[in-house]
Scaffold this motif. Structure first.
Motif, mmCIF file in Angstrom:
data_model
loop_
_atom_site.group_PDB
_atom_site.id
_atom_site.type_symbol
_atom_site.label_atom_id
_atom_site.label_comp_id
_atom_site.label_asym_id
_atom_site.label_seq_id
_atom_site.Cartn_x
_atom_site.Cartn_y
_atom_site.Cartn_z
ATOM 1 N N ASP A 151 0.824 -1.209 0.000
ATOM 2 C CA ASP A 151 0.000 0.000 0.000
ATOM 3 C C ASP A 151 0.864 1.268 0.000
ATOM 4 O O ASP A 151 0.536 2.262 -0.649
ATOM 5 C CB ASP A 151 -0.939 -0.010 1.211
ATOM 6 C CG ASP A 151 -2.008 -1.088 1.118
ATOM 7 O OD1 ASP A 151 -2.281 -1.569 0.002
ATOM 8 O OD2 ASP A 151 -2.569 -1.463 2.172
ATOM 9 N N HIS A 152 1.990 1.243 0.723
ATOM 10 C CA HIS A 152 2.898 2.390 0.746
ATOM 11 C C HIS A 152 3.641 2.568 -0.576
ATOM 12 O O HIS A 152 4.010 3.686 -0.941
ATOM 13 C CB HIS A 152 3.918 2.224 1.876
ATOM 14 C CG HIS A 152 3.428 2.657 3.222
ATOM 15 N ND1 HIS A 152 3.564 3.936 3.691
ATOM 16 C CD2 HIS A 152 2.790 1.964 4.203
ATOM 17 C CE1 HIS A 152 3.038 4.028 4.905
ATOM 18 N NE2 HIS A 152 2.568 2.836 5.241
ATOM 19 N N LEU A 153 3.868 1.463 -1.302
ATOM 20 C CA LEU A 153 4.627 1.544 -2.558
ATOM 21 C C LEU A 153 3.821 2.136 -3.708
ATOM 22 O O LEU A 153 4.407 2.637 -4.685
ATOM 23 C CB LEU A 153 5.098 0.147 -2.970
ATOM 24 C CG LEU A 153 6.195 -0.512 -2.134
ATOM 25 C CD1 LEU A 153 6.467 -1.922 -2.646
ATOM 26 C CD2 LEU A 153 7.472 0.306 -2.174
ATOM 27 N N ARG A 154 2.506 2.079 -3.653
ATOM 28 C CA ARG A 154 1.668 2.403 -4.803
ATOM 29 C C ARG A 154 2.004 3.753 -5.455
ATOM 30 O O ARG A 154 2.119 3.834 -6.688
ATOM 31 C CB ARG A 154 0.187 2.364 -4.409
ATOM 32 C CG ARG A 154 -0.286 0.980 -4.005
ATOM 33 C CD ARG A 154 -1.744 0.981 -3.544
ATOM 34 N NE ARG A 154 -2.648 1.150 -4.655
ATOM 35 C CZ ARG A 154 -3.588 2.092 -4.718
ATOM 36 N NH1 ARG A 154 -3.724 2.988 -3.750
ATOM 37 N NH2 ARG A 154 -4.388 2.165 -5.761
ATOM 38 N N PRO A 155 2.196 4.859 -4.701
ATOM 39 C CA PRO A 155 2.461 6.139 -5.386
ATOM 40 C C PRO A 155 3.810 6.203 -6.093
ATOM 41 O O PRO A 155 4.011 7.079 -6.941
ATOM 42 C CB PRO A 155 2.417 7.159 -4.236
ATOM 43 C CG PRO A 155 1.749 6.472 -3.093
ATOM 44 C CD PRO A 155 2.077 5.018 -3.240
ATOM 45 N N TRP A 156 4.738 5.284 -5.771
ATOM 46 C CA TRP A 156 6.101 5.370 -6.281
ATOM 47 C C TRP A 156 6.356 4.430 -7.446
ATOM 48 O O TRP A 156 7.392 4.557 -8.119
ATOM 49 C CB TRP A 156 7.086 5.086 -5.147
ATOM 50 C CG TRP A 156 6.904 6.035 -4.011
ATOM 51 C CD1 TRP A 156 6.368 5.764 -2.793
ATOM 52 C CD2 TRP A 156 7.228 7.430 -4.014
ATOM 53 N NE1 TRP A 156 6.332 6.900 -2.023
ATOM 54 C CE2 TRP A 156 6.854 7.941 -2.746
ATOM 55 C CE3 TRP A 156 7.792 8.295 -4.962
ATOM 56 C CZ2 TRP A 156 7.036 9.283 -2.415
ATOM 57 C CZ3 TRP A 156 7.971 9.626 -4.627
ATOM 58 C CH2 TRP A 156 7.592 10.110 -3.364
ATOM 59 N N ILE A 157 5.476 3.507 -7.721
ATOM 60 C CA ILE A 157 5.698 2.538 -8.799
ATOM 61 C C ILE A 157 5.878 3.234 -10.151
ATOM 62 O O ILE A 157 6.776 2.866 -10.925
ATOM 63 C CB ILE A 157 4.558 1.505 -8.824
ATOM 64 C CG1 ILE A 157 4.683 0.582 -7.600
ATOM 65 C CG2 ILE A 157 4.574 0.679 -10.108
ATOM 66 C CD1 ILE A 157 3.506 -0.347 -7.396
ATOM 67 N N PRO A 158 5.078 4.262 -10.502
ATOM 68 C CA PRO A 158 5.304 4.917 -11.798
ATOM 69 C C PRO A 158 6.710 5.515 -11.937
ATOM 70 O O PRO A 158 7.302 5.467 -13.021
ATOM 71 C CB PRO A 158 4.223 6.002 -11.831
ATOM 72 C CG PRO A 158 3.123 5.441 -10.978
ATOM 73 C CD PRO A 158 3.841 4.746 -9.857
ATOM 74 N N MET A 159 7.263 6.068 -10.856
ATOM 75 C CA MET A 159 8.596 6.658 -10.957
ATOM 76 C C MET A 159 9.657 5.588 -11.121
ATOM 77 O O MET A 159 10.652 5.799 -11.832
ATOM 78 C CB MET A 159 8.888 7.506 -9.715
ATOM 79 C CG MET A 159 9.983 8.534 -9.941
ATOM 80 S SD MET A 159 9.499 9.748 -11.191
ATOM 81 C CE MET A 159 10.958 9.790 -12.214
#
Length: 382
Positions: A147-155
């Protein structure tokens, strides 16, 4: 956190096997793997992939980035030598550069089941990725990390984009692999789960709906490994060099460590919207590090440089704690100077499509004494 905190890392790399005369896929994985034999790297393994023109190397469990780099180089050297002895080239690219029919499926019951389920969607699905496994002690913690990783996957994808070509044409994207993967159900950034029970129910629903062949078939870019106590992050295209795979692994493990620190402090992950995560992922696959990006938390377009700075700010404390900060900064500087794999493929294409293949083969495993950019702790000898 320190190197001894048990947050281990391992990497799976997928490669294409090419005919050096035509630059096109060669369905010779079985022969190459037979010639390669057992990996020298401790705990590492070689295996086939879905198509007979691909091979995979998986490192063993590593405690630090120096050990991971050595294992990646050992595996690449061994597979490249075996491919060369079979009259082939080993290359790391997310999608094929030149036009050709896809090689046949690898023989076996599971590839046949996958083909039977997805039919024409699997036809021509010749993509390769770099998957990072990070050890997490228990499943509920692992799901909270997801859940914490979700915002960073695109980068992570933007930095690892290495598939601009779609069988002879420039796709206009930096990661055409991500567009290819979008043809399958449950692809992209995973949904918010909240608990291991919710995660398991979601996988069970996919199985019950009949859209995956088994629990190992989810296409989410971050998931729990079905057979290892790890979080598996699958954002990256296959990386041209081992250095780039190490950078992806270092950033991924640092993001996991940052998530664990937040959980220890009682900080929950932001509930970013699925459709905004999808927008951020599409934008990363289109533009990479050179164009705009989407901030999934702020829900707006921002410069890619701003998201990259935010990523580095997020992981700086844990990279400093493990002694990896200087190396990661150095590798990021090299990306800024020389571009991502997609940028370098396009530059090589100015000399013709076969020049791209030659560059990929040359950099997958450089000849002895020609390790580009050798420096620092990641380069220590065993």
């Amino acid at each position: 956190m320190t190197e001894g905190d048990g947050v281990t890392v391992g990497v799976e790399e997928e490669f294409l096997l090419l005919d050096p005369t035509t630059g096109r896929s060669a369905p010779r994985a079985a022969e190459v793997l037979a010639r390669a034999g057992t990996p020298r790297a401790p705990g590492a393994s070689f295996q086939t992939e879905l198509l007979a023109g691909q091979v995979e190397a998986a490192t063993g469990v590593c405690a630090d980035m120096g050990g991971l780099h050595r294992q990646l180089m050992d595996c690449r050297e061994q597979l490249a030598a075996a491919a060369r002895d079979e009259g082939l080239q080993l290359v790391a690219t997310g999608t094929p550069v030149l036009p050709a029919d896809a090689p046949p499926l690898t023989p076996g019951e599971r590839p046949a089941r996958i083909s039977g389920l997805y039919a024409a969607a699997i036809s021509g699905y010749e993509v390769s990725g770099c998957h990072v496994h990070v050890g997490v002690a228990d499943r509920d913690t692992a799901v909270a990390v997801l859940d914490h990783l979700r915002p960073w996957i695109p980068m992570l994808l933007a930095l690892a984009a290495n598939s601009p070509f779609d069988r002879g044409r420039d796709s206009g994207h930096v990661s055409w692999r991500m567009l290819e993967q979008a043809r399958f159900p449950c692809s992209g950034v995973p949904p918010w789960f909240g608990s291991a029970v919710a995660y398991d129910r979601a996988v069970a629903r996919l199985l019950e709906c009949g859209i995956v062949v088994d629990e190992a078939m989810t296409f989410w870019l971050a998931r729990l490994s079905p057979h290892l106590p790890t979080v598996e992050v699958r954002a990256a295209d296959a990386m041209i060099t081992a250095d780039e795979a190490v950078l992806q692994a270092a950033l991924t493990r640092a993001l996991v460590r940052a998530a664990l620190a937040d959980l220890d402090a009682g900080r929950t992950a932001p509930r970013v919207r699925d459709e905004v995560c999808a927008a951020a992922l599409w934008t990363a696959a289109r533009y990479g590090t050179a164009g705009p990006a989407v901030d999934p938390v702020e829900e707006r377009r921002v410069p890619a440089a701003a998201r990259l700075s935010a990523l580095l700010e997020r992981v700086r404390p844990v990279l400093a704690a493990t002694g990896d900060l200087a190396e990661v900064r150095g590798l990021l500087t090299r990306v800024a100077l020389h571009g991502t794999g997609a940028d370098r493929q396009r530059r090589a294409a100015a000399r013709g499509p076969h020049a791209v293949v030659e560059m990929l083969a040359r950099q997958a495993w450089p000849s002895p004494g020609r390790v580009p950019g050798a420096h620092g702790r990641f380069r220590e000898k065993a």
